[in-house]
Design an enzyme around this catalytic site. Structure first.
Site, PDB file in Angstrom:
ATOM      1  N   LYS A   1     -16.729 -13.919  89.188  1.00 47.78           N
ATOM      2  CA  LYS A   1     -16.557 -13.482  90.574  1.00 47.78           C
ATOM      3  C   LYS A   1     -17.880 -12.940  91.121  1.00 47.78           C
ATOM      4  O   LYS A   1     -18.218 -13.137  92.285  1.00 47.78           O
ATOM      5  CB  LYS A   1     -15.486 -12.392  90.586  1.00 47.78           C
ATOM      6  CG  LYS A   1     -15.048 -11.991  91.961  1.00 47.78           C
ATOM      7  CD  LYS A   1     -13.815 -11.124  91.858  1.00 47.78           C
ATOM      8  CE  LYS A   1     -13.499 -10.504  93.210  1.00 47.78           C
ATOM      9  NZ  LYS A   1     -12.329  -9.657  93.163  1.00 47.78           N
ATOM     10  N   ARG A   2     -18.601 -12.269  90.244  1.00 54.84           N
ATOM     11  CA  ARG A   2     -19.841 -11.637  90.673  1.00 54.84           C
ATOM     12  C   ARG A   2     -20.946 -12.662  90.920  1.00 54.84           C
ATOM     13  O   ARG A   2     -21.682 -12.590  91.885  1.00 54.84           O
ATOM     14  CB  ARG A   2     -20.268 -10.631  89.594  1.00 54.84           C
ATOM     15  CG  ARG A   2     -21.175  -9.535  90.067  1.00 54.84           C
ATOM     16  CD  ARG A   2     -21.234  -8.421  89.027  1.00 54.84           C
ATOM     17  NE  ARG A   2     -21.299  -8.928  87.648  1.00 54.84           N
ATOM     18  CZ  ARG A   2     -22.424  -9.326  87.047  1.00 54.84           C
ATOM     19  NH1 ARG A   2     -23.559  -9.286  87.688  1.00 54.84           N
ATOM     20  NH2 ARG A   2     -22.396  -9.746  85.797  1.00 54.84           N
TER      21      ARG A   2
END
Ligand code: GLU
Length: 550
Positions: free
Chosen positions: A295-296
């Site tokens: 996600k990052r």
């Protein structure tokens, strides 16, 4: 211990029994082999491509078998709830062509197995929890956070598995009187499962994707209900998937480690297990290494990435199908014009070791998919996308509808069609030269044409240019201009005698192309001119002549 008394003490308001709910949510009346599947996202506001991947598997399983595909919202974690997230989930899935037969919808719930929000099912969970207490398979645990932390530290220092189990599960042995006393002091408690598993034992279970799994028995007294009476995921999914009569639980492989606890709960209650299907993580290759999409680090994990860039849902769908089943691409080659719904999706053909997700591959798939969509429809899609994500171009697209459709159509026919179109942002960029507001000279004229020559060539082109010329007449004129100025009329002449010429006709037409659209590469430039119209063509050539200061 009088478990019945304990159960009444802990759940005085729960008057329904499991059989009440068994009757309320009867076995579904579906044809043989029909599968009931669900997706069960948490409303955190983030829907990712992994959710879509799993959802397609669920949807295919249900629809192919005449079953039911439903949406349940796992909203038991207050801290993670985000306003508007449920609508975002439904909208995102709908955008990619996934609709639900049952469960949570924009205008409320459909189906007889609800409520479909976990937050509204408290009584059902508590009823099952009460039953487990009555059976001596669940107990209140009054341990505080600090005590649990202390326990953990102790286990760590002894280098043994951490957790609440066996001899460490000290509140297993509280007497009824002790419990009563603590309740009377209003001490807060969680409800724990009383595991009878043995750390040393293994058992087998069939996973429909992974085959036979040999797992260690659960032996942890996991939490069933938190101190506010709300269930953990582990307990809630057991109760929900049973009472919603889900046949196949498709979920990420991160749940494999707690599967033994889930199995033990089903057995303790006396329910049949659903068929578990644990999907592999989506992976990408970065610097030669395979890693999980994150996600990052990876914006492409979120579904909004595809919506904002304007990927066509059919393209994303097609790509997801290629990663869902290893035999899909082969099937597609043999059935180029069939709907993906005609493909027989199977769980056995799903990856177990990490499904590769590759944007470049998606783009290639998208090119093929868009080629099959009529230019008129791509125009409509572009317009719709611009209305949401690039409103500054909506007016331009509307005003120039016919031209845009013609621009989108160039080179798409024949047996070697061009595959220029991928996603809206790129498509607009691809045709943006047409609009004076966006036109810019991006490429340089070929090196072998000096500025003076370029000016001269463009001047002669302007003089001979006649929009009524057909493609051959038009190119013959360019050939003549080339020849008259020392450029080979054919590339092959130049190849044979490079010393005789300054370059060849291709260099001349590239110069014209750059003047007209600012780029060295494009679909057929004669066709582009026909769409632009005489005035725009002349203006662009004149501008270029004026730009060259020699
Ligand atoms: N809420 C869980 C998740 O988002 C659902 C897992 C499941 O499908 O059982 O991971």
């Amino acid at each position: 211990m009088n478990y019945k008394e304990l159960a009444n003490l802990l759940f005085p308001d729960i008057d329904k029994t499991i059989s009440y709910y068994e009757e309320k949510y009867p076995k579904r009346n579906l044809k043989d082999g029909a599968k009931v599947t669900r997706i069960a996202p948490s409303p955190t506001g983030f829907v990712h491509i992994g959710n879509l991947y799993g959802a397609f598997a669920d949807e295919r399983l249900a629809r192919q078998s005449g079953g039911v595909f439903m949406l349940r919202i796992e909203d038991t974690d207050e801290k993670r709830k985000v306003e508007g997230a449920v609508k975002a989930i439904i909208d995102a899935f709908e955008f990619f062509g996934l609709t639900f037969d049952e469960g949570v919808g924009i205008d409320g719930e459909t189906g007889d197995y609800g409520p479909y929000f976990q937050s509204m099912r408290k009584d059902i969970y508590q009823c099952v929890a009460k039953y487990l207490v009555e059976q001596g398979r669940a107990y209140p645990c009054f341990c505080t956070e600090e005590e649990l932390l202390e326990l953990r530290k102790k286990q760590e220092s002894e280098k043994i598995t951490t957790g609440y189990y066996g001899k460490w599960a000290r509140e297993r042995n509280l007497t009824l009187d002790e419990i009563k006393e603590r309740l009377s002091r209003n001490e807060s408690f969680v409800l724990r499962f009383k595991s009878i598993g043995d750390e040393q034992n293994t058992f087998e279970i069939e996973d429909a994707i992974r085959g036979t799994l040999t797992l260690r028995e659960n032996y942890q007294d996991i939490v069933l209900l938190k101190s506010n009476g709300i269930p953990t995921y582990h307990f809630a999914h057991v109760v929900d998937d049973h009472f919603m009569r889900v046949t196949h639980v498709v979920r990420g492989e991160e749940w494999l480690s707690t599967l033994p606890a889930h199995v033990e709960m089903f057995r303790a209650i006396g329910w049949d297990l659903p068929v578990y299907c644990h999907t592999a993580h989506l992976m990408k290759i970065e610097n030669g290494n395979k890693r999980k999409l994150s996600k990052r680090k990876d914006p492409e994990l979120g579904l909004t990435y595809y919506m904002e860039l304007g990927y066509h849902p059919a393209a994303v769908r097609e790509y997801i199908m290629t990663i869902l089943n290893s035999n899909y691409e082969e099937w597609r080659m043999a059935n180029p014009d069939s709907s993906y719904e005609e493909f027989e999706f199977t769980l056995e053909k799903m990856s177990t070791s990490g499904a590769m997700f590759d944007l470049e591959k998606l783009n290639n798939v998208s090119k093929d998919v868009l080629l099959k969509i009529p230019a008129e429809d791509i125009y409509e899609f572009l317009l719709e996308w611009s209305g949401k994500y690039k409103t500054e171009i909506t007016g331009l697209l509307e005003k120039n509808k016919t031209s845009v459709i013609r621009l989108l159509s160039i080179g798409r026919e024949g047996n070697k069609p061009r595959k220029d179109l991928i996603y809206c942002e790129q498509i607009f960029d691809f045709i943006s030269y047409f609009f004076d507001e966006y036109f810019r000279i991006a490429d340089r004229i070929p090196e072998n044409i000096d500025e003076q020559d370029a000016k001269k060539l463009l001047g002669e082109y302007l003089k001979t240019y006649d929009p009524k010329d057909d493609q051959n007449q038009w190119f013959e004129k360019i050939r003549k201009i080339a020849e008259a100025n020392g450029y080979a009329p054919r590339p092959k002449d130049y190849k044979k005698n490079p010393d005789l010429y300054k370059g060849h006709v291709g260099d001349v037409s590239t110069t014209i192309r750059i003047a007209l659209i600012g780029r060295a590469n494009s679909p057929d430039i004669w066709e582009i001119q026909q769409i632009m119209g005489e005035d725009k063509v002349r203006a662009r050539i004149e501008n270029m002549i004026n730009r060259i200061k020699v």
